[in-house]
Design an enzyme around this catalytic site. Sequence first.
Site, PDB file in Angstrom:
ATOM      1  N   ASP A  37      75.511  25.027  -8.639  1.00 18.50           N
ATOM      2  CA  ASP A  37      75.072  24.836  -7.261  1.00 18.50           C
ATOM      3  C   ASP A  37      76.111  24.023  -6.483  1.00 18.50           C
ATOM      4  O   ASP A  37      76.570  22.975  -6.931  1.00 18.50           O
ATOM      5  CB  ASP A  37      73.723  24.109  -7.263  1.00 18.50           C
ATOM      6  N   VAL A  71      72.065  28.348   1.963  1.00 15.76           N
ATOM      7  CA  VAL A  71      71.320  27.305   1.271  1.00 15.76           C
ATOM      8  C   VAL A  71      70.836  27.837  -0.075  1.00 15.76           C
ATOM      9  O   VAL A  71      70.945  29.025  -0.372  1.00 15.76           O
ATOM     10  CB  VAL A  71      70.150  26.765   2.126  1.00 15.76           C
ATOM     11  N   THR A  72      70.260  26.958  -0.880  1.00 15.82           N
ATOM     12  CA  THR A  72      70.101  27.204  -2.312  1.00 15.82           C
ATOM     13  C   THR A  72      69.140  28.324  -2.668  1.00 15.82           C
ATOM     14  O   THR A  72      69.499  29.270  -3.367  1.00 15.82           O
ATOM     15  CB  THR A  72      69.670  25.901  -3.005  1.00 15.82           C
ATOM     16  N   PHE A  73      67.908  28.240  -2.217  1.00 18.13           N
ATOM     17  CA  PHE A  73      66.918  29.208  -2.693  1.00 18.13           C
ATOM     18  C   PHE A  73      67.181  30.632  -2.188  1.00 18.13           C
ATOM     19  O   PHE A  73      67.121  31.579  -2.969  1.00 18.13           O
ATOM     20  CB  PHE A  73      65.507  28.729  -2.347  1.00 18.13           C
ATOM     21  N   HIS A  76      70.237  31.955  -4.302  1.00 21.44           N
ATOM     22  CA  HIS A  76      69.970  32.231  -5.712  1.00 21.44           C
ATOM     23  C   HIS A  76      69.145  33.505  -5.875  1.00 21.44           C
ATOM     24  O   HIS A  76      69.349  34.255  -6.837  1.00 21.44           O
ATOM     25  CB  HIS A  76      69.281  31.034  -6.380  1.00 21.44           C
TER      26      HIS A  76
END
Length: 398
Positions: A37, A71-73, A76
């Site tokens: 990340d 951003v992360t979610f 992913h």
Amino acid sequence: MSRALIVCLTLLLAACATSRGPQPDIGRPLTVLISIDGFRTDYLSRGDTPTLSALAAEGATGSMRPSYPSVTFPNHYTLVTGRHPDHHGIVGNSFIDPVLGRFTMANKEPRFWDQAEPIWITAEKAGLTTATMFWPGSETELQGERPTYWAPFDQAVTGDQRVDRLLGWLDATPRPDLSTLYFDTVDTVGHSFGPDTPEVDRALTDVDASVARLIAGLQARGLWERTHLIVVSDHGMAQTSPERVTHLDDLVDPAFVQIIYSGSAVFLEPTAGREDEVRRALVRRHAHGECWTRETIPARFVLGTNPRVPSIVCAADVGWLFVPRTRTVTRVGGAHGYDNAAPEMQALFIAHGPDIARGVTLRDMDSVDVQPLLGRLLGIEVPPGDGRAEDGLAAMSR
């Protein structure tokens, strides 16, 4: 990623686009997808990551464009579904679904996640075995399926402990065909201190050592020579400062809006009856960013058709933040979520293994290209996504 690049990546010595039933463990290839990340692509050149640098030199590598918002979610889920957030439904780290209500990163409600099928569900349905170590979305049961092996996220579990848990799963019967592994420390430290700091350098060294530990464990088990290792990140990181802040209160009356989240990107909804006033105040270019209605978000962001996208989206210029005055920014640090074409947001991509071309530098790699590559390496059909069309399937086959 161009279709020619997918052909270049997958030599197809063992991979073919046909589904298969369960196979004996002996001699079967192994695919491991690793996410680091917040690993900005240029971190690879700092000299802190000898293991990752060797994998890149011996395999295929290049900068990878994340989806927006970076951003992360959302990213992913893009990596494992092959779809942009507008098409897989996880449009932000927080958003509001018209029926289900607010989504947060702790939410396991399957209906938030079921607009697309992640690769571990595709693989399980094809008769393969999967293991997911902390990947966003992997704790949720979808279509009556789960990864065979999985663990609820616990940030206190160290990188080496995560590796050891995965190696333990590889010792189990059935052995996973596809495994995922997630490291969060580079992102966490980048937020706290900023990308160009000794603290990030130390985090890079630590995660590189954990990857080396994984490779050593694979070698000790006689698995390394038939392992495909795909190392990615979800986004990069940019420097921020208390001196580069735009207060949303100075642009619009805070009583007129519901802020879903703020920072590098802003999701907000006007208060009922204040829609016109909010649009007049916000929807334009500002000194250090720009706001759009859902319908006028630039097409290159591939965002705006999903009802979970709010009425107004704002993007701060790289290094700037849009925040309400109730959110105080007091220290220099790092952020992501910016324009996915910005150099600071570019993500890591490395592929290494027996069916991967050696010494290849990729151009125009996109995060939606990872899922079809995984499908090729696993030898399974994957659901259509944004990473390839039917003519791309033909180009990948020989």
